[in-house]
Motif scaffolding. Structure first.
Motif, PDB file in Angstrom:
ATOM      1  N   ALA A  52       0.815  -1.217   0.000  1.00 14.25           N
ATOM      2  CA  ALA A  52       0.000   0.000   0.000  1.00 14.25           C
ATOM      3  C   ALA A  52       0.847   1.264   0.000  1.00 14.25           C
ATOM      4  O   ALA A  52       0.489   2.248  -0.668  1.00 14.25           O
ATOM      5  N   TRP A  53       1.934   1.288   0.742  1.00 15.62           N
ATOM      6  CA  TRP A  53       2.725   2.527   0.851  1.00 15.62           C
ATOM      7  C   TRP A  53       3.221   3.040  -0.499  1.00 15.62           C
ATOM      8  O   TRP A  53       3.125   4.243  -0.756  1.00 15.62           O
ATOM      9  N   PRO A  54       3.741   2.184  -1.393  1.00 15.17           N
ATOM     10  CA  PRO A  54       4.134   2.728  -2.704  1.00 15.17           C
ATOM     11  C   PRO A  54       2.964   3.326  -3.485  1.00 15.17           C
ATOM     12  O   PRO A  54       3.132   4.334  -4.180  1.00 15.17           O
ATOM     13  N   LEU A  55       1.783   2.712  -3.377  1.00 16.82           N
ATOM     14  CA  LEU A  55       0.612   3.290  -4.054  1.00 16.82           C
ATOM     15  C   LEU A  55       0.319   4.689  -3.517  1.00 16.82           C
ATOM     16  O   LEU A  55       0.029   5.608  -4.283  1.00 16.82           O
ATOM     17  N   LEU A  56       0.387   4.851  -2.194  1.00 15.29           N
ATOM     18  CA  LEU A  56       0.159   6.168  -1.600  1.00 15.29           C
ATOM     19  C   LEU A  56       1.260   7.144  -2.001  1.00 15.29           C
ATOM     20  O   LEU A  56       1.013   8.330  -2.183  1.00 15.29           O
ATOM     21  N   GLY A  57       2.472   6.644  -2.145  1.00 12.21           N
ATOM     22  CA  GLY A  57       3.587   7.496  -2.547  1.00 12.21           C
ATOM     23  C   GLY A  57       3.498   7.964  -3.990  1.00 12.21           C
ATOM     24  O   GLY A  57       4.111   8.964  -4.356  1.00 12.21           O
ATOM     25  N   LEU A  58       2.743   7.246  -4.793  1.00 14.68           N
ATOM     26  CA  LEU A  58       2.597   7.620  -6.214  1.00 14.68           C
ATOM     27  C   LEU A  58       1.433   8.576  -6.450  1.00 14.68           C
ATOM     28  O   LEU A  58       1.060   8.814  -7.600  1.00 14.68           O
ATOM     29  N   ARG A  59       0.876   9.119  -5.371  1.00 12.01           N
ATOM     30  CA  ARG A  59      -0.232  10.066  -5.521  1.00 12.01           C
ATOM     31  C   ARG A  59       0.206  11.213  -6.420  1.00 12.01           C
ATOM     32  O   ARG A  59       1.251  11.798  -6.255  1.00 12.01           O
ATOM     33  N   GLY A  60      -0.620  11.504  -7.396  1.00 14.25           N
ATOM     34  CA  GLY A  60      -0.308  12.555  -8.364  1.00 14.25           C
ATOM     35  C   GLY A  60       0.332  12.008  -9.628  1.00 14.25           C
ATOM     36  O   GLY A  60       0.284  12.639 -10.676  1.00 14.25           O
ATOM     37  N   SER A  61       0.938  10.820  -9.531  1.00 18.24           N
ATOM     38  CA  SER A  61       1.563  10.192 -10.699  1.00 18.24           C
ATOM     39  C   SER A  61       0.663   9.138 -11.329  1.00 18.24           C
ATOM     40  O   SER A  61       0.777   8.848 -12.511  1.00 18.24           O
ATOM     41  N   ILE A  62      -0.193   8.545 -10.505  1.00 20.23           N
ATOM     42  CA  ILE A  62      -1.152   7.566 -10.996  1.00 20.23           C
ATOM     43  C   ILE A  62      -2.548   8.060 -10.612  1.00 20.23           C
ATOM     44  O   ILE A  62      -2.679   8.946  -9.771  1.00 20.23           O
ATOM     45  N   PRO A  63      -3.596   7.510 -11.227  1.00 20.26           N
ATOM     46  CA  PRO A  63      -4.950   7.978 -10.904  1.00 20.26           C
ATOM     47  C   PRO A  63      -5.274   7.835  -9.417  1.00 20.26           C
ATOM     48  O   PRO A  63      -4.819   6.906  -8.752  1.00 20.26           O
ATOM     49  N   ASP A  64      -6.082   8.761  -8.910  1.00 20.88           N
ATOM     50  CA  ASP A  64      -6.465   8.758  -7.497  1.00 20.88           C
ATOM     51  C   ASP A  64      -7.164   7.469  -7.092  1.00 20.88           C
ATOM     52  O   ASP A  64      -7.069   7.049  -5.940  1.00 20.88           O
ATOM     53  N   TYR A  69      -7.685   5.527  -3.125  1.00 19.45           N
ATOM     54  CA  TYR A  69      -8.714   4.606  -2.677  1.00 19.45           C
ATOM     55  C   TYR A  69      -8.203   3.171  -2.535  1.00 19.45           C
ATOM     56  O   TYR A  69      -8.399   2.540  -1.499  1.00 19.45           O
ATOM     57  N   VAL A  70      -7.543   2.644  -3.530  1.00 19.42           N
ATOM     58  CA  VAL A  70      -7.015   1.281  -3.425  1.00 19.42           C
ATOM     59  C   VAL A  70      -5.878   1.242  -2.406  1.00 19.42           C
ATOM     60  O   VAL A  70      -5.808   0.333  -1.567  1.00 19.42           O
ATOM     61  N   GLY A  71      -4.985   2.233  -2.441  1.00 12.50           N
ATOM     62  CA  GLY A  71      -3.869   2.281  -1.499  1.00 12.50           C
ATOM     63  C   GLY A  71      -4.328   2.322  -0.051  1.00 12.50           C
ATOM     64  O   GLY A  71      -3.836   1.569   0.789  1.00 12.50           O
ATOM     65  N   ASN A  72      -5.275   3.182   0.265  1.00  8.66           N
ATOM     66  CA  ASN A  72      -5.777   3.271   1.643  1.00  8.66           C
ATOM     67  C   ASN A  72      -6.588   2.042   2.031  1.00  8.66           C
ATOM     68  O   ASN A  72      -6.556   1.615   3.185  1.00  8.66           O
ATOM     69  N   THR A  73      -7.315   1.460   1.086  1.00  5.51           N
ATOM     70  CA  THR A  73      -8.063   0.240   1.376  1.00  5.51           C
ATOM     71  C   THR A  73      -7.103  -0.884   1.758  1.00  5.51           C
ATOM     72  O   THR A  73      -7.318  -1.595   2.750  1.00  5.51           O
ATOM     73  N   ILE A  74      -6.041  -1.034   0.997  1.00  2.00           N
ATOM     74  CA  ILE A  74      -5.051  -2.071   1.304  1.00  2.00           C
ATOM     75  C   ILE A  74      -4.343  -1.769   2.620  1.00  2.00           C
ATOM     76  O   ILE A  74      -4.120  -2.662   3.438  1.00  2.00           O
ATOM     77  N   LEU A  75      -4.006  -0.503   2.855  1.00  2.08           N
ATOM     78  CA  LEU A  75      -3.311  -0.124   4.085  1.00  2.08           C
ATOM     79  C   LEU A  75      -4.178  -0.372   5.322  1.00  2.08           C
ATOM     80  O   LEU A  75      -3.718  -0.960   6.302  1.00  2.08           O
ATOM     81  N   ILE A  76      -5.429   0.053   5.279  1.00  4.72           N
ATOM     82  CA  ILE A  76      -6.334  -0.147   6.417  1.00  4.72           C
ATOM     83  C   ILE A  76      -6.562  -1.641   6.647  1.00  4.72           C
ATOM     84  O   ILE A  76      -6.593  -2.104   7.794  1.00  4.72           O
ATOM     85  N   SER A  77      -6.689  -2.402   5.580  1.00  5.86           N
ATOM     86  CA  SER A  77      -6.848  -3.853   5.720  1.00  5.86           C
ATOM     87  C   SER A  77      -5.608  -4.471   6.354  1.00  5.86           C
ATOM     88  O   SER A  77      -5.715  -5.378   7.191  1.00  5.86           O
ATOM     89  N   GLY A  78      -4.446  -4.005   5.968  1.00  5.29           N
ATOM     90  CA  GLY A  78      -3.199  -4.501   6.560  1.00  5.29           C
ATOM     91  C   GLY A  78      -3.114  -4.194   8.041  1.00  5.29           C
ATOM     92  O   GLY A  78      -2.731  -5.048   8.850  1.00  5.29           O
ATOM     93  N   PHE A  79      -3.485  -2.966   8.423  1.00 10.92           N
ATOM     94  CA  PHE A  79      -3.502  -2.603   9.850  1.00 10.92           C
ATOM     95  C   PHE A  79      -4.491  -3.481  10.617  1.00 10.92           C
ATOM     96  O   PHE A  79      -4.212  -3.916  11.735  1.00 10.92           O
ATOM     97  N   ALA A  80      -5.662  -3.719  10.030  1.00 10.49           N
ATOM     98  CA  ALA A  80      -6.680  -4.532  10.698  1.00 10.49           C
ATOM     99  C   ALA A  80      -6.187  -5.965  10.901  1.00 10.49           C
ATOM    100  O   ALA A  80      -6.354  -6.538  11.983  1.00 10.49           O
ATOM    101  N   LEU A  81      -5.554  -6.542   9.885  1.00  9.79           N
ATOM    102  CA  LEU A  81      -5.039  -7.905  10.015  1.00  9.79           C
ATOM    103  C   LEU A  81      -3.922  -7.984  11.055  1.00  9.79           C
ATOM    104  O   LEU A  81      -3.859  -8.928  11.845  1.00  9.79           O
ATOM    105  N   GLU A  82      -3.044  -7.000  11.045  1.00 13.34           N
ATOM    106  CA  GLU A  82      -1.945  -6.981  12.008  1.00 13.34           C
ATOM    107  C   GLU A  82      -2.484  -6.874  13.438  1.00 13.34           C
ATOM    108  O   GLU A  82      -2.067  -7.615  14.333  1.00 13.34           O
ATOM    109  N   THR A  83      -3.421  -5.969  13.656  1.00 11.73           N
ATOM    110  CA  THR A  83      -4.008  -5.799  14.981  1.00 11.73           C
ATOM    111  C   THR A  83      -4.767  -7.048  15.400  1.00 11.73           C
ATOM    112  O   THR A  83      -4.659  -7.499  16.544  1.00 11.73           O
ATOM    113  N   PHE A  84      -5.519  -7.606  14.483  1.00 11.45           N
ATOM    114  CA  PHE A  84      -6.271  -8.827  14.768  1.00 11.45           C
ATOM    115  C   PHE A  84      -5.328  -9.951  15.189  1.00 11.45           C
ATOM    116  O   PHE A  84      -5.577 -10.657  16.164  1.00 11.45           O
ATOM    117  N   SER A  85      -4.218 -10.110  14.467  1.00  8.14           N
ATOM    118  CA  SER A  85      -3.294 -11.202  14.788  1.00  8.14           C
ATOM    119  C   SER A  85      -2.692 -11.038  16.177  1.00  8.14           C
ATOM    120  O   SER A  85      -2.480 -12.021  16.881  1.00  8.14           O
TER     121      SER A  85
END
Length: 126
Positions: A52-64, A69-85
């Motif tokens: 997710a972090w590279p997608l967020l880092g490419l803001r402005g270079s690739i479509p929003d 949206y995809v970058g934050n969705t993946i990032l939030i899902s990653g945080f949720a899985l990590e916390t859950f574990s």
């Protein structure tokens, strides 16, 4: 190099690299005492964050759609899985699985519905 004058791109590269290093270390030093299922959730969470972090880092270079949206969705899902574990390491996971899935879905829904401007992207994602 002044360590106190880092730009956001450098920080995002460091976050992504750090997650990959943690993945490599966890894989290399896997202990048989750690329950397999929470371990897999943690690994998946870290992998999602590293993607997710590279997608967020490419803001402005690739479509929003992808960057925000995809970058934050993946990032939030990653945080949720990590916390859950970490929550279910010594507990039955069944009940908590629904709790964390519900919280993640609510957060992602709010993000996709409410966040329409760059300021809102950061505020709602945070």
């Amino acid at each position: 190099m002044n360590l106190f004058k880092l730009d956001i791109q450098t920080i995002i590269v460091m976050l992504s690299t750090g997650n990959l290093v943690v993945l490599a270390m966890l894989t290399a030093f896997r202990s048989s005492r750690v329950p397999a299922q929470p371990y897999r959730y943690f690994i998946l969470g870290k992998l999602l964050q590293a993607m997710a972090w590279p997608l967020l880092g490419l803001r402005g270079s690739i479509p929003d759609l992808y960057s925000v949206y995809v970058g934050n969705t993946i990032l939030i899902s990653g945080f949720a899985l990590e916390t859950f574990s970490l929550t279910v390491i010594n507990l039955p996971a069944r009940r908590w699985k629904f709790v964390y899935t519900g919280l993640a879905v609510i957060g992602l829904t709010l993000f996709w519905v409410i966040a329409r401007t760059p300021n809102m992207w950061v505020g709602v994602a945070s």
